[in-house]
Design an enzyme around this catalytic site. Structure first.
Site, mmCIF file in Angstrom:
data_model
loop_
_atom_site.group_PDB
_atom_site.id
_atom_site.type_symbol
_atom_site.label_atom_id
_atom_site.label_comp_id
_atom_site.label_asym_id
_atom_site.label_seq_id
_atom_site.Cartn_x
_atom_site.Cartn_y
_atom_site.Cartn_z
ATOM 1 C CE1 TYR A 156 2.216 3.158 -16.287
ATOM 2 C CE2 TYR A 156 0.882 1.263 -15.691
ATOM 3 C CZ TYR A 156 0.989 2.608 -15.975
ATOM 4 O OH TYR A 156 -0.126 3.405 -15.936
ATOM 5 C CB ALA A 182 -3.452 3.512 -16.280
ATOM 6 C CB SER A 239 -7.773 4.318 -14.586
ATOM 7 O OG SER A 239 -6.984 5.195 -15.370
ATOM 8 C CE1 TYR A 287 -4.691 11.558 -14.091
ATOM 9 C CE2 TYR A 287 -4.959 9.606 -15.454
ATOM 10 C CZ TYR A 287 -4.374 10.239 -14.366
ATOM 11 O OH TYR A 287 -3.492 9.564 -13.568
ATOM 12 C CB THR A 333 -6.554 12.355 -11.003
ATOM 13 O OG1 THR A 333 -7.238 11.160 -10.625
ATOM 14 C CG2 THR A 333 -5.109 12.272 -10.550
ATOM 15 N NE ARG A 384 5.174 7.670 -12.911
ATOM 16 C CZ ARG A 384 4.124 7.310 -13.638
ATOM 17 N NH1 ARG A 384 4.258 6.456 -14.622
ATOM 18 N NH2 ARG A 384 2.935 7.793 -13.385
ATOM 19 C CE LYS A 434 -6.152 8.346 -6.902
ATOM 20 N NZ LYS A 434 -4.971 8.540 -7.743
ATOM 21 C CG HIS A 460 -0.665 9.655 -9.104
ATOM 22 N ND1 HIS A 460 -1.639 10.484 -9.602
ATOM 23 C CD2 HIS A 460 -0.555 8.653 -10.006
ATOM 24 C CE1 HIS A 460 -2.081 10.000 -10.755
ATOM 25 N NE2 HIS A 460 -1.447 8.894 -11.023
ATOM 26 C CG ASP A 493 -4.388 6.681 -2.831
ATOM 27 O OD1 ASP A 493 -3.443 7.471 -2.620
ATOM 28 O OD2 ASP A 493 -4.994 6.646 -3.922
ATOM 29 C CB ILE A 510 -3.199 1.213 2.529
ATOM 30 C CG1 ILE A 510 -3.236 2.581 3.216
ATOM 31 C CG2 ILE A 510 -4.153 0.220 3.186
ATOM 32 C CD1 ILE A 510 -4.538 3.301 3.162
ATOM 33 N NE ARG A 511 1.719 -1.864 -0.791
ATOM 34 C CZ ARG A 511 1.176 -0.777 -1.351
ATOM 35 N NH1 ARG A 511 -0.043 -0.365 -0.988
ATOM 36 N NH2 ARG A 511 1.815 -0.102 -2.280
HETATM 37 C C1 LIG Z 1 0.275 1.243 -12.111
HETATM 38 C C2 LIG Z 1 -0.476 2.408 -11.558
HETATM 39 C C3 LIG Z 1 -1.325 3.129 -12.378
HETATM 40 C C4 LIG Z 1 -2.044 4.214 -11.861
HETATM 41 N N1 LIG Z 1 -2.931 4.872 -12.669
HETATM 42 C C5 LIG Z 1 -3.662 5.882 -12.144
HETATM 43 C C6 LIG Z 1 -4.639 6.535 -12.949
HETATM 44 O O1 LIG Z 1 -4.862 6.194 -14.101
HETATM 45 N N2 LIG Z 1 -5.334 7.556 -12.380
HETATM 46 C C7 LIG Z 1 -5.121 7.948 -11.082
HETATM 47 O O2 LIG Z 1 -5.783 8.879 -10.606
HETATM 48 N N3 LIG Z 1 -4.221 7.327 -10.297
HETATM 49 C C8 LIG Z 1 -3.494 6.308 -10.800
HETATM 50 N N4 LIG Z 1 -2.601 5.662 -10.001
HETATM 51 C C9 LIG Z 1 -2.478 6.033 -8.571
HETATM 52 C C10 LIG Z 1 -3.438 5.170 -7.719
HETATM 53 O O3 LIG Z 1 -4.774 5.517 -7.984
HETATM 54 C C11 LIG Z 1 -3.192 5.361 -6.219
HETATM 55 O O4 LIG Z 1 -3.211 6.728 -5.901
HETATM 56 C C12 LIG Z 1 -1.880 4.740 -5.727
HETATM 57 O O5 LIG Z 1 -1.559 3.573 -6.449
HETATM 58 C C13 LIG Z 1 -2.007 4.402 -4.249
HETATM 59 O O6 LIG Z 1 -0.791 3.931 -3.746
HETATM 60 P P1 LIG Z 1 -0.428 2.363 -3.544
HETATM 61 O O7 LIG Z 1 -0.159 1.835 -4.920
HETATM 62 O O8 LIG Z 1 0.780 2.430 -2.700
HETATM 63 O O9 LIG Z 1 -1.607 1.679 -2.892
HETATM 64 C C14 LIG Z 1 -1.875 4.578 -10.500
HETATM 65 C C15 LIG Z 1 -1.022 3.835 -9.683
HETATM 66 C C16 LIG Z 1 -0.336 2.766 -10.196
HETATM 67 C C17 LIG Z 1 0.550 1.974 -9.261
#
Ligand SMILES: Cc1cc2nc3c(=O)[nH]c(=O)nc-3n(C[C@H](O)[C@H](O)[C@H](O)COP(=O)(O)O)c2cc1C
Length: 373
Positions: free
Chosen positions: A35, A90, A117, A145, A171, A180, A245, A269, A300, A303-304
């Site tokens: 996940y 999340a 979230s 959401y 979002t 997925r 977003k 995302h 985003d 970015i590491r």
């Molecule tokens: C496990 C997980 C859960 C996420 N849940 C949400 C969410 O609930 N709402 C949302 O807008 N983006 C969600 N995202 C996207 C993140 O906000 C973000 O855009 C993304 O993780 C950035 O990329 P990175 O993980 O490479 O830093 C989620 C990402 C991950 C990895």
């Protein structure tokens, strides 16, 4: 869930965000790992996000005066200690029992903005209450959401406003779940006791009687998905700025700017929704050009490193968000792990600024990036 986060320990040898990720693999079970780490389909976009930051090279300047340098930025009327925010992610109690509460404490301790979230596994009021009085905390935003029930959505937005959240982040790139495959292979399911608690009272979605030829996706789920009209509707429901977003196309960016949104987050995302879309680092300059300063642009995805943050600022971002790395920090050491991830990024950013001749982030302009002539 404890009310004050437990303090973990940073595992020996973990000195980068990549180290946190590698260690988290040993901490999380296969279900949670699929996940948190996975992307959509063939994960082409997931990989492209990282590769795009790596492909950008810095072109440093030397012998510049650096005294008085700092990482501060202005964003939506506030001065932030540094430009790194925690992206909405999340179900964080699947990574650590303290979940979003630990993340919030860590963000506050490191002066980082936090976007909670809609699918948080801790009540939004609990998170806001926990860090309300923390001096030096960064901004607290709520990611929204749009729900099929607009009345419920309005109440959710009002709850966030009343609890002290300072902006809503709508979002717009996830009206349907991505393919997925990694999660499906792992047979992903939410563990008992972890749920989207802020949606507990959401009435069930009506199941429309489909006519022959109608699609369960388009005429079912997507019949209530948000449109541009809903952005205006949401703006009318709240006094808070509304950011979007998940914008990747410059025409959408222009349309959003015309609606006077509070800001745009260039995001795919984290490669979890539509696979094969471009890396955010590639799209960012187009979006910055399209909005022409009408609203802040954040980014985003992948970015590491502090150098990635600096490159994003050089491309015109006002701030950046990180997702997976802090969730891995959370899995490794609770609040301390999240704080460590933020501290590492801040320290790396300072080093990158110092060594490239940028005393302030205003000096990070496109000329900081190497162009092959
Ligand atoms: C496990 C997980 C859960 C996420 N849940 C949400 C969410 O609930 N709402 C949302 O807008 N983006 C969600 N995202 C996207 C993140 O906000 C973000 O855009 C993304 O993780 C950035 O990329 P990175 O993980 O490479 O830093 C989620 C990402 C991950 C990895």
């Amino acid at each position: 869930m404890t009310s004050v986060p437990t303090l973990g320990q940073i595992p020996p040898g973990v000195v980068t965000l990549a180290d946190h990720e590698a260690h988290a693999r040993t901490v999380l079970d296969d279900n949670a790992w699929a996940y948190f780490s996975g992307g959509a389909a063939d994960e082409i976009t997931l990989r492209a996000n990282r590769e795009a930051w790596d492909a950008l090279l810095l072109h440093p300047r030397v012998l510049r005066p650096m005294a008085g340098g700092h990482t501060r930025v202005r964003l939506l009327g506030r001065t932030l200690a540094h430009p790194v925010l925690l992206a909405p992610a999340a179900f964080q109690r699947m990574a650590h029992p303290d979940g979003e509460l630990a993340t919030a404490y860590a963000a506050a301790m490191q002066g980082a903005g936090l976007v909670l979230s809609t699918q948080a596994s801790v009540p939004l009021e609990t998170v806001a209450q926990a860090i309300r009085g923390e001096p030096g905390r960064g901004p607290l935003w709520f990611q929204l959401y749009m729900q099929h029930d607009r009345g419920f959505t309005r109440e959710l937005a009002q709850r966030a406003e009343q609890a002290g959240y300072e902006a809503l982040v709508l979002t717009v790139d996830a009206s349907a779940s991505g393919a997925r495959d990694r999660e499906r292979r792992a047979g992903f399911r939410l563990p008992d006791g972890v749920s989207a608690v802020n949606l507990a009272n959401l009435p069930p979605a009506p199941t429309p009687a489909l006519q022959p030829g109608q699609s369960a996706l388009f005429d079912g789920l997507l019949a209530t998905a948000p449109t541009w009209a809903d952005v205006e509707w949401l703006q009318a429901q709240t006094r808070l700025p509304v950011l979007l977003k998940g914008v990747l196309h410059e025409d959408d960016a222009r349309q959003a700017a015309a609606l006077r949104v509070g800001g745009l987050i260039v995001s795919n995302h984290g490669g979890r929704t539509l696979d094969t879309v471009p890396a955010t680092a590639r799209v960012l300059p187009r979006i910055v050009a399209a909005v022409a300063g009408a609203c802040p642009v954040l980014v985003d995805g992948g970015i590491r490193r502090g150098t990635d943050v600096l490159k994003a600022m050089a491309l015109g971002a006002q701030a950046v968000l990180v997702g997976r790395p802090y969730v891995f920090g959370l899995a490794n050491a609770g609040a301390l792990g999240v704080a460590h991830v933020l501290r590492l990024l801040r320290d790396e950013l300072e080093i990158a600024m110092a060594l490239s001749g940028c005393a302030t982030l205003e000096q990070a302009t496109p000329s900081l990036l190497f162009r092959q002539s």
